[in-house]
Motif scaffolding. Structure first.
Motif, PDB file in Angstrom:
ATOM      1  N   ALA A 149     -26.236  63.307 -45.735  1.00 51.05           N
ATOM      2  CA  ALA A 149     -25.326  64.221 -46.424  1.00 51.05           C
ATOM      3  C   ALA A 149     -25.145  63.776 -47.872  1.00 51.05           C
ATOM      4  O   ALA A 149     -24.863  62.605 -48.142  1.00 51.05           O
ATOM      5  CB  ALA A 149     -23.980  64.257 -45.714  1.00 51.05           C
ATOM      6  N   ILE A 150     -25.326  64.700 -48.815  1.00 49.78           N
ATOM      7  CA  ILE A 150     -25.242  64.353 -50.230  1.00 49.78           C
ATOM      8  C   ILE A 150     -23.796  64.051 -50.617  1.00 49.78           C
ATOM      9  O   ILE A 150     -22.867  64.812 -50.305  1.00 49.78           O
ATOM     10  CB  ILE A 150     -25.792  65.496 -51.109  1.00 49.78           C
ATOM     11  N   ARG A 151     -23.620  62.925 -51.307  1.00 49.18           N
ATOM     12  CA  ARG A 151     -22.290  62.517 -51.750  1.00 49.18           C
ATOM     13  C   ARG A 151     -22.111  62.604 -53.264  1.00 49.18           C
ATOM     14  O   ARG A 151     -21.001  62.799 -53.754  1.00 49.18           O
ATOM     15  CB  ARG A 151     -22.011  61.086 -51.293  1.00 49.18           C
ATOM     16  N   PHE A 152     -23.222  62.463 -54.003  1.00 53.29           N
ATOM     17  CA  PHE A 152     -23.124  62.435 -55.471  1.00 53.29           C
ATOM     18  C   PHE A 152     -24.445  62.876 -56.081  1.00 53.29           C
ATOM     19  O   PHE A 152     -25.522  62.576 -55.549  1.00 53.29           O
ATOM     20  CB  PHE A 152     -22.783  61.023 -55.961  1.00 53.29           C
ATOM     21  N   GLY A 200     -27.240  75.314 -51.585  1.00 54.33           N
ATOM     22  CA  GLY A 200     -26.454  76.521 -51.791  1.00 54.33           C
ATOM     23  C   GLY A 200     -24.957  76.329 -51.658  1.00 54.33           C
ATOM     24  O   GLY A 200     -24.205  77.295 -51.760  1.00 54.33           O
ATOM     25  N   GLU A 201     -24.509  75.078 -51.453  1.00 52.27           N
ATOM     26  CA  GLU A 201     -23.064  74.840 -51.339  1.00 52.27           C
ATOM     27  C   GLU A 201     -22.365  75.208 -52.643  1.00 52.27           C
ATOM     28  O   GLU A 201     -22.807  74.833 -53.733  1.00 52.27           O
ATOM     29  CB  GLU A 201     -22.774  73.376 -51.006  1.00 52.27           C
ATOM     30  N   LYS A 202     -21.281  75.953 -52.538  1.00 54.00           N
ATOM     31  CA  LYS A 202     -20.565  76.410 -53.721  1.00 54.00           C
ATOM     32  C   LYS A 202     -19.614  75.333 -54.246  1.00 54.00           C
ATOM     33  O   LYS A 202     -18.943  74.648 -53.473  1.00 54.00           O
ATOM     34  CB  LYS A 202     -19.769  77.678 -53.396  1.00 54.00           C
ATOM     35  N   GLY A 231     -16.737  67.422 -50.264  1.00 52.30           N
ATOM     36  CA  GLY A 231     -16.299  66.125 -50.780  1.00 52.30           C
ATOM     37  C   GLY A 231     -17.284  65.519 -51.753  1.00 52.30           C
ATOM     38  O   GLY A 231     -16.998  64.502 -52.394  1.00 52.30           O
ATOM     39  N   ALA A 232     -18.470  66.127 -51.890  1.00 55.35           N
ATOM     40  CA  ALA A 232     -19.468  65.636 -52.835  1.00 55.35           C
ATOM     41  C   ALA A 232     -19.027  65.921 -54.268  1.00 55.35           C
ATOM     42  O   ALA A 232     -18.297  66.878 -54.531  1.00 55.35           O
ATOM     43  CB  ALA A 232     -20.815  66.302 -52.563  1.00 55.35           C
ATOM     44  N   PHE A 233     -19.489  65.074 -55.180  1.00 65.24           N
ATOM     45  CA  PHE A 233     -19.233  65.253 -56.605  1.00 65.24           C
ATOM     46  C   PHE A 233     -20.565  65.334 -57.341  1.00 65.24           C
ATOM     47  O   PHE A 233     -21.582  64.799 -56.897  1.00 65.24           O
ATOM     48  CB  PHE A 233     -18.434  64.075 -57.176  1.00 65.24           C
ATOM     49  N   SER A 234     -20.534  65.988 -58.499  1.00 62.15           N
ATOM     50  CA  SER A 234     -21.697  65.952 -59.377  1.00 62.15           C
ATOM     51  C   SER A 234     -21.221  65.858 -60.819  1.00 62.15           C
ATOM     52  O   SER A 234     -20.070  66.203 -61.128  1.00 62.15           O
ATOM     53  CB  SER A 234     -22.579  67.191 -59.194  1.00 62.15           C
ATOM     54  N   ARG A 235     -22.083  65.373 -61.654  1.00 59.83           N
ATOM     55  CA  ARG A 235     -21.768  65.281 -63.072  1.00 59.83           C
ATOM     56  C   ARG A 235     -23.025  65.613 -63.868  1.00 59.83           C
ATOM     57  O   ARG A 235     -24.143  65.510 -63.370  1.00 59.83           O
ATOM     58  CB  ARG A 235     -21.269  63.888 -63.470  1.00 59.83           C
ATOM     59  N   ALA A 236     -22.820  65.998 -65.119  1.00 59.08           N
ATOM     60  CA  ALA A 236     -23.940  66.262 -66.018  1.00 59.08           C
ATOM     61  C   ALA A 236     -23.537  65.863 -67.424  1.00 59.08           C
ATOM     62  O   ALA A 236     -22.402  66.112 -67.850  1.00 59.08           O
ATOM     63  CB  ALA A 236     -24.325  67.738 -65.977  1.00 59.08           C
ATOM     64  N   GLY A 253     -26.985  59.997 -50.956  1.00 57.78           N
ATOM     65  CA  GLY A 253     -26.292  60.439 -49.759  1.00 57.78           C
ATOM     66  C   GLY A 253     -25.922  59.245 -48.915  1.00 57.78           C
ATOM     67  O   GLY A 253     -25.950  58.106 -49.386  1.00 57.78           O
ATOM     68  N   GLU A 254     -25.608  59.477 -47.664  1.00 56.87           N
ATOM     69  CA  GLU A 254     -25.166  58.391 -46.794  1.00 56.87           C
ATOM     70  C   GLU A 254     -26.298  57.453 -46.398  1.00 56.87           C
ATOM     71  O   GLU A 254     -26.061  56.322 -45.976  1.00 56.87           O
ATOM     72  CB  GLU A 254     -24.519  58.985 -45.538  1.00 56.87           C
TER      73      GLU A 254
END
Length: 343
Positions: A149-152, A200-202, A231-236, A253-254
C-alpha cells in the motif's frame, strides 16, 4: 479482413511541440493521416508544408473545420487557446485531443466535457508522462504489489528556465493570459501522474506555496503537499530557478520503495536489497517525441471504443483531478499555504 479506414486528422497550433513530438507520434499509427494544419502564424504553416507531404494549411480554424471536416483535431496551441479551439472542433463533430492543460478553469472543463457527451465525441488530454519508460515501470511495480500500500510519493521537476525560453514557447509560459506558469506547465503532469500511480485514488486536501519573479504575473516555483483518504501523502517541488535540469521521484509503500532519477529506477525492499529496474529512454528534453506514440495509440483506441469509451473516461478523470489540484493550490497559496479541503 479489410483494413479500417484511416482517421483523418488535423492539428491546430503547429508550434514546437506539434512539429517535434505530436507529428512523430501520429506517424507511428498506420490508420491515422494528418491532412491539415491550422496556425495563424505563417512561419508555422510553412513548417507544416515542409514536414507533411500534400498537407493543406489554414490561418483560420473555422475555415479548416468547414473545409476539411476532420475525424479528429489535435489541439497543440498555447493553453489560453485550448478551450476555444476544442469547443469549435467538438461542435464541428470532430473528436478532440488537447495538449495539457485540457482547460484553464473548472467552468471551461465542464463545458467541453458536456459538449463531447452531447456530440458523442471523444475528448482527451495529452498525458504523455504515463508513457515515460521509468514511470511506466513504476506503475507495473505498484500494480504487482511490490511496494505494498502506497504511503508516500514525491515528484520533483527542476529546470533552469521554462521550456522554449527565448522563443514563442517561452513567451506564453511567462504570461498568465496565455495560461503560463510552472504550476500549469509542470504541475499538470505531476498531478495526473500522482493520480495514475495511486490507482485513481482521489486527493482530499492540498496546501501549496507559489512564488513569482518580481514584475512577472506567473509562478516559477511551486511547493505542494497533498493528502489522500487512505492516509497517504504526496509532495511536489517544481522550479524554473534550479541550477540544473533534474526529474526525480520517490515512492514508498509498506513493503518497498522506488527511486526514479531520469531513466534510472531502483527498488529497495525492507531488508535493504536493491533491484535495478532502470530502463532505456531517449535523452530528457522538453518534447519527448518518443512518448507521443503511446498517447496517439490511446486516443485511437478511445475513438474505436465509441461513445462509452472507458479509455477516454479514465483520461478525463485524470484531467479533472489535475485541474482541481491546480485551482486549489492557487487558493492555498493566496491564503499563505493553508490546507484546502477538496471534498
Amino acid at each position: 479482413m479489410a483494413s479500417r479506414a484511416k482517421l483523418r486528422g488535423a492539428i491546430s497550433g503547429f508550434g514546437e511541440v506539434a512539429a517535434r513530438a505530436h507529428l512523430a507520434g501520429w506517424r507511428t499509427r498506420e490508420n491515422v493521416a494528418i491532412g491539415a494544419i491550422h496556425d495563424p502564424v505563417s512561419e508555422r504553416r510553412h513548417e507544416g508544408i515542409r514536414l507533411i507531404k500534400s498537407v493543406r494549411v489554414y490561418d483560420d480554424l473555422e475555415l479548416m473545420l468547414d473545409g476539411e471536416a476532420p475525424d479528429f483535431v489535435d489541439v497543440a496551441s498555447p493553453p489560453g487557446l485550448h478551450h476555444a479551439a476544442a469547443r469549435a472542433a467538438l461542435n464541428a463533430g470532430a473528436h478532440v485531443l488537447v495538449e495539457k492543460p485540457l482547460a484553464l478553469s473548472p467552468g471551461e472543463f465542464d463545458e467541453l466535457a458536456a459538449i463531447a457527451a452531447e456530440k458523442k465525441r471523444v475528448l482527451m488530454c495529452v498525458h504523455n508522462w504515463k508513457y515515460a519508460p521509468a514511470y511506466a515501470t513504476a506503475r507495473i511495480a505498484i500494480e504487482a504489489g511490490r511496494l505494498g500500500a502506497i504511503r508516500f510519493m514525491s515528484i520533483d521537476r527542476l529546470r533552469t528556465e521554462p521550456a522554449g525560453a527565448g522563443g514563442s514557447g517561452g513567451k506564453w509560459r511567462a504570461s498568465a493570459a496565455s495560461g503560463g506558469g510552472i504550476l500549469i506547465d509542470h504541475g499538470w503532469h505531476v498531478f495526473y501522474l500522482m493520480n495514475w500511480l495511486m490507482g485513481g485514488e482521489k486527493p482530499v486536501s492540498i496546501s501549496a506555496r507559489l512564488e513569482s519573479p518580481a514584475g512577472v504575473d506567473v509562478d516559477d516555483v511551486a511547493d505542494v503537499r497533498i493528502r489522500f483518504a487512505s492516509g497517504a501523502f504526496s509532495r511536489a517541488h517544481l522550479s524554473w530557478r534550479a541550477p540544473m535540469r533534474r526529474t526525480s521521484a520517490l515512492i514508498y509503500g509498506e513493503r518497498a520503495s522506488l527511486e526514479i532519477e531520469g531513466d534510472r529506477v531502483l527498488l529497495t525492499d525492507r531488508a535493504g536489497k536493491v533491484e535495478d529496474l532502470s530502463v532505456a529512454d531517449i535523452p530528457d528534453d522538453s518534447y519527448h517525441s518518443a512518448w507521443f506514440g503511446g498517447v496517439a495509440e490511446e486516443f485511437e483506441r478511445a475513438v474505436a471504443e465509441g461513445t462509452n469509451s472507458q479509455t477516454a473516461k479514465r483520461n478525463l478523470d485524470e484531467a479533472r483531478v489535475a485541474l482541481m489540484l491546480i485551482d486549489a493550490a492557487r487558493k492555498s497559496s493566496i491564503s499563505n499555504g493553508i490546507e484546502i479541503n477538496l471534498l
